[in-house]
Design an enzyme around this catalytic site. Structure first.
Site, PDB file in Angstrom:
ATOM      1  N   ASP A 146       0.854  -1.191   0.000  1.00 44.92           N
ATOM      2  CA  ASP A 146       0.000   0.000   0.000  1.00 44.92           C
ATOM      3  C   ASP A 146       0.882   1.230   0.000  1.00 44.92           C
ATOM      4  OD1 ASP A 146      -2.413  -1.419   0.052  1.00 44.92           O
ATOM      5  OD2 ASP A 146      -2.370  -1.578   2.231  1.00 44.92           O
ATOM      6  N   ASP A 172      -7.246  -0.928  -4.617  1.00 41.59           N
ATOM      7  CA  ASP A 172      -8.375  -0.535  -3.766  1.00 41.59           C
ATOM      8  C   ASP A 172      -9.210   0.558  -4.426  1.00 41.59           C
ATOM      9  OD1 ASP A 172      -7.460  -2.279  -1.712  1.00 41.59           O
ATOM     10  OD2 ASP A 172      -6.080  -0.736  -1.008  1.00 41.59           O
TER      11      ASP A 172
END
Length: 199
Positions: A146, A172
């Site tokens: 991430d 995401d």
């Protein structure tokens, strides 16, 4: 197998997705064939971009360090997430891989065999790319890379739940955008049924 640590990682996801894009060329001509081909190409592009950004982040960003990208809105950082959002299901590698890849591959098959309106096909393509992107990442190294953090979203979740908004990635973003488009389309369709146009 592709390795996250190698320079080829940036193109790994794109190479995997290109197999599906090439397969779409065999679905036939005309409007139906074109709609399915473009959906697969959208998956390939989104998946490749997500993989490239993860690879770039590993070499350019420091873990736990924040670099403003759009001040107040988006910052860059580096985080290895062993679970899902907010660290949920940490350690459940097999389950997360199965769910993410299952959703991604299932949607790819649906896009290949079921001609759809362009907007709906694009939304499902984004969800498929998001599931495959994080599923492949989790499968390779047991964690997901991430790199995006939003101070604005964190301020909102701090006010509501006293928690920072989790660091996220492009996969995401694809999932959220795809689901949002599907929901808006569903609401619009329902509204049209309830209020039909008068002659």
């Amino acid at each position: 197998m592709c390795s996250r640590a190698s320079p080829s990682w940036g193109g790994c996801c794109g190479a995997v997705a290109s197999v599906g894009a090439a397969s779409s060329r065999r679905t036939g001509g005309g409007v139906r064939g074109d709609s399915r081909r473009w959906a697969w190409l959208a998956v390939a592009a989104a998946l490749g971009l997500d993989g490239w950004l993860k690879w770039w982040s590993l070499g350019a960003l420091g873990e736990g360090q924040f670099q403003p990208l759009i001040p107040g809105l988006v910052s860059l950082t580096l985080l290895f997430n062993p679970g899902a959002a907010w660290g949920l299901l940490s350690g459940q590698t097999e389950l997360l891989v199965a769910v993410r890849l299952g959703v991604g591959l299932g949607l790819l098959g649906y896009l290949l065999y079921r001609p759809l309106p362009p907007v709906r096909a694009a939304a499902l393509a984004l969800v498929a790319a998001g599931g495959l992107g994080n599923g492949l990442d989790k499968l390779l190294d047991g964690t997901v890379v991430d790199m995006l953090y939003s101070p604005l979203l964190s301020a909102a979740t701090q006010a509501l739940y006293r928690q920072d908004y989790p660091v996220f990635n492009l996969a995401d973003v694809w999932v959220v955008l795809g689901v949002a488009v599907l929901l808006l389309g569903s609401v619009g369709k329902q509204s049209s049924k309830e209020n039909p146009a008068r002659p």
